[in-house]
Design a protein around this motif. Structure first.
Motif, PDB file in Angstrom:
ATOM      1  N   LEU A 148      -1.335   0.958  -4.523  1.00 57.01           N
ATOM      2  CA  LEU A 148      -2.280   1.921  -4.914  1.00 57.01           C
ATOM      3  C   LEU A 148      -3.556   1.650  -4.269  1.00 57.01           C
ATOM      4  O   LEU A 148      -4.695   1.572  -4.974  1.00 57.01           O
ATOM      5  N   ASP A 164      -2.876   4.637   3.600  1.00 58.36           N
ATOM      6  CA  ASP A 164      -2.695   4.846   2.179  1.00 58.36           C
ATOM      7  C   ASP A 164      -1.549   3.707   1.976  1.00 58.36           C
ATOM      8  O   ASP A 164      -0.521   3.505   2.755  1.00 58.36           O
ATOM      9  N   ASN A 165      -1.767   2.697   0.720  1.00 61.39           N
ATOM     10  CA  ASN A 165      -0.682   2.008   0.587  1.00 61.39           C
ATOM     11  C   ASN A 165      -0.173   2.135  -0.860  1.00 61.39           C
ATOM     12  O   ASN A 165      -0.796   1.892  -1.827  1.00 61.39           O
ATOM     13  N   LEU A 166       0.893   2.916  -0.744  1.00 56.91           N
ATOM     14  CA  LEU A 166       1.295   3.676  -2.326  1.00 56.91           C
ATOM     15  C   LEU A 166       1.974   2.493  -3.193  1.00 56.91           C
ATOM     16  O   LEU A 166       1.822   2.606  -4.419  1.00 56.91           O
ATOM     17  N   MET A 193      -4.046  10.399  -2.020  1.00 56.82           N
ATOM     18  CA  MET A 193      -3.089   9.580  -2.590  1.00 56.82           C
ATOM     19  C   MET A 193      -3.006   9.449  -4.111  1.00 56.82           C
ATOM     20  O   MET A 193      -2.061   9.972  -4.902  1.00 56.82           O
ATOM     21  N   TYR A 199      -1.992  12.693  -5.592  1.00 54.07           N
ATOM     22  CA  TYR A 199      -0.499  12.849  -5.910  1.00 54.07           C
ATOM     23  C   TYR A 199       0.102  11.957  -6.855  1.00 54.07           C
ATOM     24  O   TYR A 199       1.086  12.436  -7.642  1.00 54.07           O
ATOM     25  N   VAL A 200      -0.448  10.721  -7.029  1.00 58.35           N
ATOM     26  CA  VAL A 200       0.141   9.960  -8.166  1.00 58.35           C
ATOM     27  C   VAL A 200      -0.033  10.398  -9.559  1.00 58.35           C
ATOM     28  O   VAL A 200       0.945  10.382 -10.213  1.00 58.35           O
TER      29      VAL A 200
END
Lengths: 241, 328
Positions: B155, B150-152, B161, B164-165
């Motif tokens: 995105l 995951d690259n928050l 992920m 949760y966003v």
């Protein structure tokens, strides 16, 4: 001393029909003035021009020495003029207290202050026990009362009352009259009332302006007006004497 | 202690939603993402109609503007979506401001104002269909990276992920609405919704207050649009600005209860779950049941309007003993 409200020769035509014609009168701070006349005399037209619903074609309106001619209703409110509506306009989906809070926000810096001010006004007008009810559930006399409460919460210098007694029973009218007298005496509230209920006008007003077909036909104390032949001919009739 | 009870329930709901990805499978997570996304949009739309009483039937416009702003910036310059959200929100607020200005300054009210919002959404859809910098009618595809980490910031990652966003965004928009509803502006909006003439006579600058509602609603909707772009990775003007999207995103608020805080969330969950159920059922019966979801939406809307015009939430709130709460 200059007047709090000065109406100077205001006129209004609707489709060529003159609804108000060069109407002038003045209202000193702390005074109570009644505006009477038969149906279609132009009372509501004059009222609406002062309240900013529409601008006059000619003439000026001054409040506290400032020209407020043609200003929007919200600007008129902030100039210190509160009003009620002849056909009541409660915020039906809001509670009675929330209705008054909306008015109080005009005079208070924070919502918390407005809540306190609303509670004070609700107490004053005897609506405190109905504070949590939705406004649409109120009876007509209570709705009229709410109109007044909301307008008072804006802390106006001048209160414009548009037939606020219409549809009230005599005892309710007397209660309203008592409240306005108290407000006038204790906080120096200036009042301009349009009224058909002569019982209320005669009890409240110190001076009366009579309109007929858009023109001022008489000005004077209630006693002078009641004795005026022109006024009796066009409006009051003989039984008022 | 109605408020304490409401807060406890809200915390319970939040904990359940936080734990959901650990309990459910990927399918459940994808359905919940859809639920939360629709709840987010319904809540943003509710600011304009539910709070301030201004009907928009063209909110897909702001979803699309946000989606394309965030998507195109990432596609061309690798800009992180969080910056895209700010840009998209600003553009949407500007466009919403133009529509609001035209409507409110020139006295376009009610149904005619709603038609104005549809017109803007429709011609923007056609505009973007011919806008080659964002792919025109062949669409815009966001580059997909390997989905195992995951690259928050960008995105890019797994469904959990994204879950949760959107949960975070939904919680944020809920808190924003809650705060505003109890503020001066919230009172102004509700007064205007109930009676504009009376509101103005009480000193409210109705033009400014309505502009604030349109611009805030548009900006928040556009933030949802950016999320949509990064979650689906493909953008077509045909579907991003689609009329049916405008309709679907308001159904949740209507069914749940306009003007309330929980109504739009409840309505969006109910509708999305129903839509998912109907789609699955239709799949089991093979083809020939294409419009079954829309028919289901139509029926539930009919029932709500006939039986419970104020929506499902106000009655449910009473049952749960939460009706003393100011905002619900």
């Amino acid at each position: 001393m200059s007047a709090l409200l000065a109406v100077d020769g205001i006129s209004k035509s609707f489709r060529g029909l003159k609804a108000a014609s060069a109407v002038s009168f003045e209202l000193d701070a702390g005074a109570i003035l009644g505006l009477i006349g038969p149906n279609g005399a132009g009372k509501t037209t004059v009222f609406n021009m002062i309240a900013g619903v529409f601008p006059p074609d000619e003439g000026r309106v001054r409040m506290d020495g400032r020209d407020i001619t043609g200003k929007r209703p919200d600007q008129i409110c902030r100039a210190g003029i509160g009003r009620t509506f002849q056909i009541v306009k409660p915020f039906g989906g809001l509670t009675v207290r929330e209705n008054v809070i909306v008015g109080a926000l005009a005079s208070c810096k924070t919502v918390a202050d407005a809540e306190r001010e609303a509670d004070r006004v609700l107490d004053l007008l005897g609506l405190a026990d109905k504070a949590r009810q939705p406004a649409h559930a109120l009876t007509l006399p209570d709705r009229k009362c709410l109109e007044v409460a909301r307008a008072l919460a804006t802390r106006p210098k001048l209160l414009l009352l548009d037939e606020v007694m219409a549809g009230l029973r005599p005892t309710e009218t007397d209660r309203m009259v008592a409240i306005f007298r108290q407000l006038n005496r204790e906080s120096g509230l200036t009042i301009l009332l349009i009224e058909h209920v002569m019982r209320a006008v005669m009890a409240l007003a110190q001076r009366i302006v009579v309109l007929n077909t858009g023109e001022v036909i008489a000005t004077g104390t209630p006693e002078e007006i009641a004795a005026d032949q022109k006024v009796r001919d066009c409006y009051l009739g003989e039984e008022a004497a | 202690m109605a408020m304490g009870r409401a807060t406890r329930m809200l915390i319970g709901l939040m904990v359940a939603l936080l734990l959901a990805p650990f309990i459910g499978n990927d399918y459940l997570v994808s359905v919940l993402i859809l639920c939360l996304f629709n709840a987010y949009l319904a809540q943003a739309w509710n600011i304009m109609m539910g709070f301030a009483g201004q009907l928009s039937l063209g909110h897909a416009l702001y979803v699309g503007l946000g989606a394309y702003a965030g998507g195109a910036l990432f596609f061309h310059y690798g800009t992180p979506p969080w910056i895209g959200m700010i840009v998209g929100a600003a553009i949407a607020a500007l466009v919403g401001g133009v529509i609001g200005f035209l409507g409110f300054r020139f006295g376009v009210k009610g149904v005619y104002f709603a038609l104005l919002t549809i017109a803007f959404a429709e011609f923007t859809r056609i505009l973007f269909d011919h806008f080659t910098w964002v792919g025109g009618s062949s669409g815009l595809y966001l580059p997909v990276v390997r989905a195992d980490h995951d690259n928050l910031l960008l995105l890019r990652g797994r469904p959990a992920m994204f879950y949760y966003v959107i949960l975070g965004l939904s919680a944020a928009v809920f808190l924003i609405c809650h705060r505003i509803l109890g503020s001066r502006l919230g009172y102004y909006w509700r007064a205007i919704r109930e009676d504009q003439d009376a509101a103005q006579a009480l000193g409210i600058d109705t033009f400014k207050a309505k502009m604030a509602a349109v611009m805030l609603s548009a900006a928040l909707t556009a933030v949802g649009g950016v999320f949509y772009a990064f979650y689906t990775n493909t953008l077509y003007a045909e579907s991003a600005f689609a009329m049916h999207r405008s309709i679907e995103l308001i159904l949740g608020a209507i069914i749940g209860g306009m003007g309330t805080l929980f109504g739009p969330i409840l309505g969006a969950f109910l509708l999305t779950l129903l839509g998912e159920l109907l789609t699955r059922l239709a799949e089991n019966f093979g083809h020939g049941f294409e419009g079954v979801k829309q028919i289901g939406y139509g029926l539930i809307l009919l029932v709500i309007i006939a039986l419970r015009r104020e929506g499902v939430w106000p009655r449910l709130a009473k049952r749960l003993g939460l009706d003393g709460e100011k905002a619900s």
